[in-house]
Design a protein around this motif. Structure first.
Motif, short mmCIF file in Angstrom:
data_model
loop_
_atom_site.label_atom_id
_atom_site.label_comp_id
_atom_site.label_asym_id
_atom_site.label_seq_id
_atom_site.Cartn_x
_atom_site.Cartn_y
_atom_site.Cartn_z
N VAL A 62 -114.60 -27.83 -74.93
CA VAL A 62 -114.27 -27.55 -76.33
C VAL A 62 -113.77 -28.84 -76.99
CG1 VAL A 62 -112.87 -26.16 -77.91
CG2 VAL A 62 -113.66 -25.17 -75.75
N ALA A 63 -114.54 -29.32 -77.98
CA ALA A 63 -114.10 -30.51 -78.72
C ALA A 63 -112.92 -30.15 -79.60
CB ALA A 63 -115.26 -31.04 -79.57
N LYS A 64 -111.95 -31.05 -79.69
CA LYS A 64 -110.76 -30.80 -80.51
C LYS A 64 -110.47 -31.98 -81.41
CE LYS A 64 -108.36 -27.96 -77.21
NZ LYS A 64 -107.99 -26.69 -77.76
N GLY A 65 -110.23 -31.68 -82.69
CA GLY A 65 -109.76 -32.70 -83.61
C GLY A 65 -108.25 -32.61 -83.66
N CYS A 66 -107.73 -32.08 -84.77
CA CYS A 66 -106.27 -31.94 -84.91
C CYS A 66 -105.80 -30.51 -84.67
CB CYS A 66 -105.83 -32.37 -86.30
SG CYS A 66 -106.24 -34.07 -86.68
N ALA A 67 -106.71 -29.61 -84.28
CA ALA A 67 -106.36 -28.20 -84.00
C ALA A 67 -105.72 -27.51 -85.21
CB ALA A 67 -105.45 -28.10 -82.78
N SER A 68 -106.20 -27.83 -86.40
CA SER A 68 -105.68 -27.14 -87.60
C SER A 68 -106.59 -26.00 -88.02
CB SER A 68 -105.55 -28.14 -88.76
OG SER A 68 -106.84 -28.51 -89.23
N GLY A 69 -107.60 -25.71 -87.23
CA GLY A 69 -108.59 -24.68 -87.59
C GLY A 69 -107.97 -23.30 -87.69
N SER A 128 -106.93 -28.85 -97.93
CA SER A 128 -105.47 -28.90 -98.09
C SER A 128 -104.81 -29.44 -96.83
CB SER A 128 -104.91 -27.52 -98.40
OG SER A 128 -105.60 -26.97 -99.49
N SER A 129 -105.51 -29.34 -95.72
CA SER A 129 -105.00 -29.84 -94.43
C SER A 129 -105.34 -31.31 -94.23
CB SER A 129 -105.63 -29.01 -93.31
OG SER A 129 -107.04 -29.04 -93.44
N TRP A 130 -105.65 -32.05 -95.29
CA TRP A 130 -106.17 -33.41 -95.10
C TRP A 130 -105.23 -34.34 -94.35
CZ3 TRP A 130 -106.57 -36.56 -100.34
CH2 TRP A 130 -105.36 -36.48 -101.02
N SER A 133 -105.92 -32.96 -90.44
CA SER A 133 -107.23 -32.54 -89.91
C SER A 133 -108.13 -33.77 -89.80
CB SER A 133 -107.87 -31.47 -90.80
OG SER A 133 -108.27 -31.98 -92.04
N SER A 134 -109.03 -33.74 -88.82
CA SER A 134 -109.84 -34.93 -88.53
C SER A 134 -111.20 -34.84 -89.22
CB SER A 134 -110.06 -35.03 -87.01
OG SER A 134 -110.90 -33.98 -86.58
N ILE A 135 -111.83 -35.99 -89.38
CA ILE A 135 -113.18 -36.01 -89.97
C ILE A 135 -114.14 -35.22 -89.08
CG2 ILE A 135 -115.15 -37.51 -90.56
CD1 ILE A 135 -112.87 -37.66 -92.61
N ALA A 143 -115.80 -28.47 -93.96
CA ALA A 143 -114.60 -28.19 -94.76
C ALA A 143 -114.79 -28.49 -96.24
CB ALA A 143 -113.44 -29.04 -94.21
N GLY A 144 -114.04 -27.77 -97.03
CA GLY A 144 -114.00 -28.01 -98.48
C GLY A 144 -112.55 -28.02 -98.92
N GLY A 145 -112.31 -28.50 -100.10
CA GLY A 145 -110.93 -28.51 -100.59
C GLY A 145 -110.90 -28.23 -102.07
C1 LIG Z 1 -102.30 -25.27 -93.86
C2 LIG Z 1 -103.80 -25.38 -93.68
C3 LIG Z 1 -104.58 -25.58 -94.80
C4 LIG Z 1 -105.98 -25.64 -94.66
N1 LIG Z 1 -106.73 -25.87 -95.76
C5 LIG Z 1 -108.08 -25.97 -95.64
C6 LIG Z 1 -108.89 -26.23 -96.80
O1 LIG Z 1 -108.40 -26.41 -97.92
N2 LIG Z 1 -110.23 -26.31 -96.62
C7 LIG Z 1 -110.81 -26.15 -95.38
O2 LIG Z 1 -112.04 -26.25 -95.29
N3 LIG Z 1 -110.06 -25.90 -94.29
C8 LIG Z 1 -108.72 -25.81 -94.38
N4 LIG Z 1 -107.97 -25.56 -93.26
C9 LIG Z 1 -108.63 -25.36 -91.94
C10 LIG Z 1 -108.79 -26.64 -91.08
O3 LIG Z 1 -107.82 -27.61 -91.43
C11 LIG Z 1 -110.19 -27.21 -91.23
O4 LIG Z 1 -111.13 -26.31 -90.65
C12 LIG Z 1 -110.38 -28.58 -90.58
O5 LIG Z 1 -111.65 -29.08 -90.92
C13 LIG Z 1 -110.25 -28.58 -89.06
O6 LIG Z 1 -110.12 -29.92 -88.62
P1 LIG Z 1 -109.42 -30.25 -87.22
O7 LIG Z 1 -109.54 -31.70 -86.98
O8 LIG Z 1 -108.05 -29.69 -87.18
O9 LIG Z 1 -110.37 -29.44 -86.24
P2 LIG Z 1 -110.01 -28.50 -85.02
O10 LIG Z 1 -109.20 -27.34 -85.47
O11 LIG Z 1 -109.48 -29.30 -83.91
O12 LIG Z 1 -111.47 -27.97 -84.65
C14 LIG Z 1 -112.18 -27.16 -85.51
C15 LIG Z 1 -113.60 -26.96 -84.98
O13 LIG Z 1 -114.29 -28.19 -85.00
C16 LIG Z 1 -114.79 -28.51 -83.71
N5 LIG Z 1 -114.71 -29.97 -83.57
C17 LIG Z 1 -113.64 -30.77 -83.78
N6 LIG Z 1 -113.98 -32.05 -83.59
C18 LIG Z 1 -115.28 -32.07 -83.24
C19 LIG Z 1 -116.20 -33.09 -82.89
N7 LIG Z 1 -115.86 -34.38 -82.87
N8 LIG Z 1 -117.46 -32.73 -82.57
C20 LIG Z 1 -117.84 -31.43 -82.58
N9 LIG Z 1 -117.02 -30.43 -82.89
C21 LIG Z 1 -115.74 -30.74 -83.21
C22 LIG Z 1 -113.92 -27.73 -82.76
O14 LIG Z 1 -114.58 -27.49 -81.53
C23 LIG Z 1 -113.65 -26.47 -83.54
O15 LIG Z 1 -114.71 -25.58 -83.40
C24 LIG Z 1 -106.58 -25.50 -93.37
C25 LIG Z 1 -105.76 -25.31 -92.25
C26 LIG Z 1 -104.39 -25.26 -92.40
C27 LIG Z 1 -103.55 -25.05 -91.16
#
Ligand SMILES: Cc1cc2nc3c(=O)[nH]c(=O)nc-3n(C[C@H](O)[C@H](O)[C@H](O)COP(=O)(O)OP(=O)(O)OC[C@H]3O[C@@H](n4cnc5c(N)ncnc54)[C@H](O)[C@@H]3O)c2cc1C
Length: 452
Positions: A62-69, A128-130, A133-135, A143-145
């Motif tokens: 399972v790939a993980k960025g910042c786990a904000s999903g 909003s999680s910018w 959260s990772s690219i 993602a959208g914002g």
């Molecule tokens: C307070 C809050 C506000 C938020 N607001 C928004 C918002 O406005 N808009 C929005 O779209 N989302 C929002 N989110 C949700 C979340 O932040 C997004 O989905 C964000 O894009 C996830 O990024 P991450 O790095 O945390 O990914 P993770 O949570 O780590 O992973 C999300 C998914 O991406 C996959 N993944 C991660 N990295 C890779 C990689 N390198 N290759 C392949 N797969 C990968 C993972 O396997 C997982 O399925 C919000 C979350 C929180 C907690």
């Protein structure tokens, strides 16, 4: 031992102590699934070797960025390897001639914005999680914002990707060319694929010049339908704000009860509208928007300083944190309906809340019809929890009846996988399975997500 190969490959970047695995066991859903081990690659070659090993041994990855999903995408529901991309966090190039950034997936969205600002540029997708959260996560979830109403979502700003496939092979899809129609558009297939088809190791991102200026206003309505009509009227008048957010009555009460921000508790809805462009353009747009709001019965407040702007945005930004104070359980949905159906959808959620005796708080991106419908419940009360899930089921049904979608930005993951077929149909889900099998025959990449 099972993971000896990975231990030898990565040394101190291989973790299997329980305390380390726990740190990679959760995401924003607050569900916990322990991976068997955590790996922190620094290069694409290392990712390739990790996947090749996992594929040969049929171990989930399972790939993980910042786990904000918010949909459980980053959870190791079947154990296996947590592949953290956090050390692949370099901005490799900011190409000022072509306005393209080349980045590794672990770059945090906000850090990219900070690096671009001195060049007068930005990357428009702004969840909003910018700041956390990772690219890579943004691309995997498409993602959208708030700025999506004007600039679109992540898929509109990715030109190309380097990815590692399940068998460890490395491929490049798309390119720096604005026009490129050679072959299938696999980059767009990988965007939003939630880590189920490949691991993203590099991305080519389109950039946009920063606007000269921006200004924010707040419009307060005594009638949600008039607020929704205002959204349509603004767009009908060919004005595309850079943000067009709404907060419903219950959300206003929630924020006000928690933090006394001076919000109008008698209001049925608030719209927060930001315009950007040249100084001349924003003056003209704001005047037109103000007239439209007043015509629809709103009280209007325009921010004339950064402090006033901040205080307007405070209400919107404070909703999520204050919700936690109401109840410990929250079904955090992100349905979308056509803009013209927002008022109807909100009304439906109010009826559903009454029917199941649960509290539903709505807020979100009115400009693109994306409503964050939060169904609150007490996790210790099993009856209330059951009612919350029934309410969610009905919210999805009503949303689909209005031509909407069960997810605008949070993705399907595990939380919405039982509802996916209801929206897209059986045949389409079968196609998803065939696509998955083509890319990942052993189902090692993020298994048990999206019903795959
Ligand atoms: C307070 C809050 C506000 C938020 N607001 C928004 C918002 O406005 N808009 C929005 O779209 N989302 C929002 N989110 C949700 C979340 O932040 C997004 O989905 C964000 O894009 C996830 O990024 P991450 O790095 O945390 O990914 P993770 O949570 O780590 O992973 C999300 C998914 O991406 C996959 N993944 C991660 N990295 C890779 C990689 N390198 N290759 C392949 N797969 C990968 C993972 O396997 C997982 O399925 C919000 C979350 C929180 C907690």
């Amino acid at each position: 031992m099972k993971f000896d190969y990975l231990k030898d490959l990565l040394k101190e970047r291989f973790l299997d102590e329980k305390i380390d695995r726990l740190q990679y066991a959760y995401d924003a859903t607050q569900k916990i699934y322990l991976p068997d081990c955590v790996v922190l690659p620094k290069t694409t070659q290392e990712v390739s070797r990790i996947l090749s090993f996992a594929n040969q041994n049929k171990v989930p990855v399972v790939a993980k960025g910042c786990a904000s999903g918010f949909s459980g995408g980053a959870l190791n529901v079947a154990g296996g390897i947590a592949l953290s991309m956090e050390l692949m966090n370099n901005i490799l190039e900011i190409d000022l001639d072509n306005l393209i950034a080349t980045v590794e997936p672990g770059v945090v969205n906000y850090d990219l914005q900070l690096a671009l600002k001195p060049h007068g540029l930005f990357f428009p997708p702004d969840p909003s999680s910018w700041k956390f959260s990772s690219i890579g996560g943004n691309i995997a979830e498409n993602a959208g914002g708030p700025k999506a109403v004007k600039y679109g979502v992540t898929k509109d700003w990715v030109l190309g990707l380097e990815v590692v496939l399940a068998d460890g092979s490395i491929i490049n899809v798309g390119s720096k060319n604005v026009k490129d129609v050679a072959g299938y558009n696999l980059a767009q297939l990988f965007i939003g694929s939630e880590g189920t088809l490949c691991v993203i190791t590099k991305a080519l991102l389109k950039l946009h010049p920063l606007a000269q200026a921006s200004q924010t206003m707040q419009a307060t309505f005594n009638d949600m339908e008039l607020a929704a009509k205002t959204v349509s009227d603004i767009i009908k008048n060919k004005i595309i704000p850079s943000s067009l957010e709404f907060v419903d009555h219950q959300a206003i009460l929630t924020v006000e009860n928690s933090m006394k921000a001076g919000l109008p508790t008698d209001a049925d809805a608030i719209l927060i509208i930001e315009v950007e462009g040249s100084v001349f353009q924003i003056k003209e747009d704001l005047e037109k928007i103000e007239q439209i709001c007043i015509k629809n019965g709103a009280r209007v407040k325009i921010a004339h300083s950064i402090e006033e702007e901040e205080s307007i945005w405070l209400a919107r930004r404070s909703i999520s944190p204050t919700l936690k104070r109401i109840a410990d359980g929250k079904l955090n949905e992100d349905i979308v309906v056509p803009r013209s159906k927002i008022a109807e959808m909100i009304k439906k959620t109010q009826e559903i809340a009454k029917k199941y005796s649960v509290m539903i708080v709505n807020f979100g991106h009115a400009g693109d019809g994306n409503i964050h419908t939060n169904i609150m419940y007490n996790t210790k009360d099993k009856d209330e929890e059951e009612m919350a899930f029934k309410a969610m089921d009905e919210v999805f049904n009503e949303c689909l009846k209005l031509g909407g979608s069960i997810s605008g930005e949070h993705g399907i993951g595990i939380t919405k996988q039982d509802y996916l077929e209801r929206q897209v149909g059986k045949r389409t889900v079968e196609l998803y399975k065939q696509i998955k099998l083509t890319f990942d025959p052993n189902n090692i990449l993020n298994p048990h997500k999206m019903k795959l």
